[in-house]
Design an enzyme around this catalytic site. Structure first.
Site, PDB file in Angstrom:
ATOM      1  N   GLU A  19      -9.679  -3.334   1.833  1.00 48.62           N
ATOM      2  CA  GLU A  19      -8.569  -2.741   1.081  1.00 48.62           C
ATOM      3  C   GLU A  19      -7.474  -3.757   0.803  1.00 48.62           C
ATOM      4  O   GLU A  19      -6.864  -3.744  -0.266  1.00 48.62           O
ATOM      5  CB  GLU A  19      -8.019  -1.538   1.846  1.00 48.62           C
ATOM      6  CG  GLU A  19      -8.983  -0.362   1.797  1.00 48.62           C
ATOM      7  CD  GLU A  19      -8.646   0.750   2.783  1.00 48.62           C
ATOM      8  OE1 GLU A  19      -8.997   0.619   3.970  1.00 48.62           O
ATOM      9  OE2 GLU A  19      -8.037   1.740   2.357  1.00 48.62           O
TER      10      GLU A  19
ATOM     11  N   ARG B  51       0.863  -1.174   0.000  1.00 44.70           N
ATOM     12  CA  ARG B  51       0.000   0.000   0.000  1.00 44.70           C
ATOM     13  C   ARG B  51       0.902   1.228   0.000  1.00 44.70           C
ATOM     14  O   ARG B  51       1.787   1.359   0.850  1.00 44.70           O
ATOM     15  CB  ARG B  51      -0.857  -0.016   1.257  1.00 44.70           C
ATOM     16  CG  ARG B  51      -1.768   1.161   1.313  1.00 44.70           C
ATOM     17  CD  ARG B  51      -2.650   1.119   2.523  1.00 44.70           C
ATOM     18  NE  ARG B  51      -3.596   2.215   2.438  1.00 44.70           N
ATOM     19  CZ  ARG B  51      -4.565   2.399   3.309  1.00 44.70           C
ATOM     20  NH1 ARG B  51      -4.714   1.574   4.315  1.00 44.70           N
ATOM     21  NH2 ARG B  51      -5.380   3.415   3.178  1.00 44.70           N
TER      22      ARG B  51
END
Ligand code: ADP
Length: 399
Positions: free
Chosen positions: A385, A91
């Site tokens: 996510e 990320r």
């Protein structure tokens, strides 16, 4: 294939190992206090938790070594060789204008993340440390960067330019970028599926309401506008962030409290929002309990919280010229029925009709919460996510 997801902060590193055949979590954990005394790894697999508290965790490479030791451990491990990890997905906070989608991490990608450090001064260096640490301990494993900003790159100029001298955009890239993009993309794609609008025209508002919160207006599945800006400070009221305010407030606080601009921004980022207004907590559950016990400021805070989100929904409906659905996601959006009902109060004129009974029951699961005859559909769609990062990683590394 098994994919390792890494979310590196300046002194922490979160990980998840995902089995992509079943899209299920094999293990996950957190390394805390990297470079600070009292470093700790917490590793969870199945219903078990195991912790390691070494004397110190010097840097992210040591942290990654601990993660691999935990994953490979004879006693607590879940894999028998590093080669079982097919790819790593990282990320990354800020992709600036360079990244409109996820990408394979090569030197050009690393350079671009580095170039964007002025836009994400706290996160991008930490994300780079996480990537370099992984490269050091798993040199042969392909890696992918997934950017928090990428989904919002489809915004038109009318949405992303601020009303400041244009040369600041040209020279310093000052504009709205938006964050939580991986969540908005995941949830909006799922929304189109459940609403049966996949290949049809659609106008949807996604409310990602967690500790950090942001809304996005999505037209035909693409981001048209979003509430966070150059940084995650702009937009609705959050756990500790103020959200929108007159920029002159910064000077006023700085002068009165004898603070520098960055100290003032620290107040707006870390001591404001639910926490600053209520004086109770940044956690919605605490504010809600305080309000239920009669704390007047906690009650006002809840009203302001809902009012700000409602204003954004109205603004986005006007900006898009219509509204097919409102979607709630993240910690508050998925679990707080009272909060959702408060947000939607007064939006009946737009064609929103909540099924109050259903709404009150829905927690953390995908469900429609609008009445059957509601013109605007309202859904709760849990975000994921890590899974979105894992899917991108799988797609890019199996090409
Ligand atoms: P982040 O990922 O931004 O740290 P989350 O998406 O996990 O945050 O959301 C955290 C927020 O969700 C907290 O304010 C927490 O109080 C809230 N939350 C979680 N469960 C509930 C609940 N049952 N009712 C109300 N709020 C909840």
């Amino acid at each position: 294939m098994k994919i390792l997801i890494i979310n590196a902060g300046s002194s922490s590193l979160k990980y998840q190992l995902i089995d992509m055949d079943h899209e299920s979590i094999i293990a996950k954990g957190l390394v805390e206090r990297i470079g600070i005394e009292g470093g700790k790894l917490t590793h969870k697999y199945g219903d078990k938790t195991y912790t390691v508290t070494p004397d110190a965790i010097k840097d992210h490479t040591e942290a990654m070594n601990l993660v691999l030791e935990a994953l490979l451990s004879k006693e607590h491990g879940v894999i028998s060789s590093i080669s079982e990890i097919g790819a790593v997905g990282h990320r990354v906070l800020h992709g600036g204008e360079k990244f409109t989608a996820s990408c394979i991490i090569d030197q050009a990608c690393m350079d671009a993340i580095e170039e964007n450090i002025p836009l994400g001064p706290l996160h991008n260096p930490a994300n780079l440390m996480g990537i370099r640490a992984c490269q050091a301990v798993m040199p042969d494993t392909p890696m992918v960067a997934v950017f928090d900003t990428a989904f919002h790159q489809t915004m038109p100029r009318t949405s992303y330019l601020y009303g400041v001298p244009y040369e600041y955009y040209e020279k310093y890239h000052i504009r709205r970028y938006g964050f939580h993009g991986t969540s908005h993309r995941f949830v909006s794609a799922r929304a189109l599926e459940v609403l049966g609008l996949k290949d049809k025209p659609s106008k949807i508002v996604i409310c990602h309401l967690g500790n950090g919160s942001s809304l996005s207006a999505c037209v035909d599945g693409k981001c048209f506008d979003t509430s966070m800006g150059l940084t995650p400070l702009e937009g609705v009221l959050m756990g500790t962030r103020s959200g929108d305010l007159d920029p002159a407030v910064v000077e006023c606080i700085a002068n009165n409290e004898h603070l520098t601009p960055s100290e003032t921004l620290n107040v707006l980022n870390k001591k404001s929002g639910l926490l600053g207004l209520s004086g109770v907590s940044s956690d919605m559950r605490d504010v809600r309990s305080a309000a239920a016990e009669g704390n007047a400021m906690a009650k006002v805070t809840l009203d302001i919280w809902a009012y700000r989100i409602r204003k954004y929904i109205g603004a986005y409906a006007a900006a898009m010229g219509g509204l097919d659905a409102i979607i709630f996601t993240a910690g508050i959006g998925e679990n707080d029925g009272e909060g959702r009902a408060d947000v939607l109060k007064g939006l009946e004129f737009l064609g929103v009709k909540l099924d109050a009974e259903k709404n009150a029951k829905v927690r953390g699961v995908e469900a429609e919460i609008s009445a059957p005859d509601s013109k605007v559909k309202v859904w709760v769609i849990p975000t994921n996510e890590e899974l979105a990062i894992a899917r991108d990683t799988l797609m890019l590394t199996s090409k």
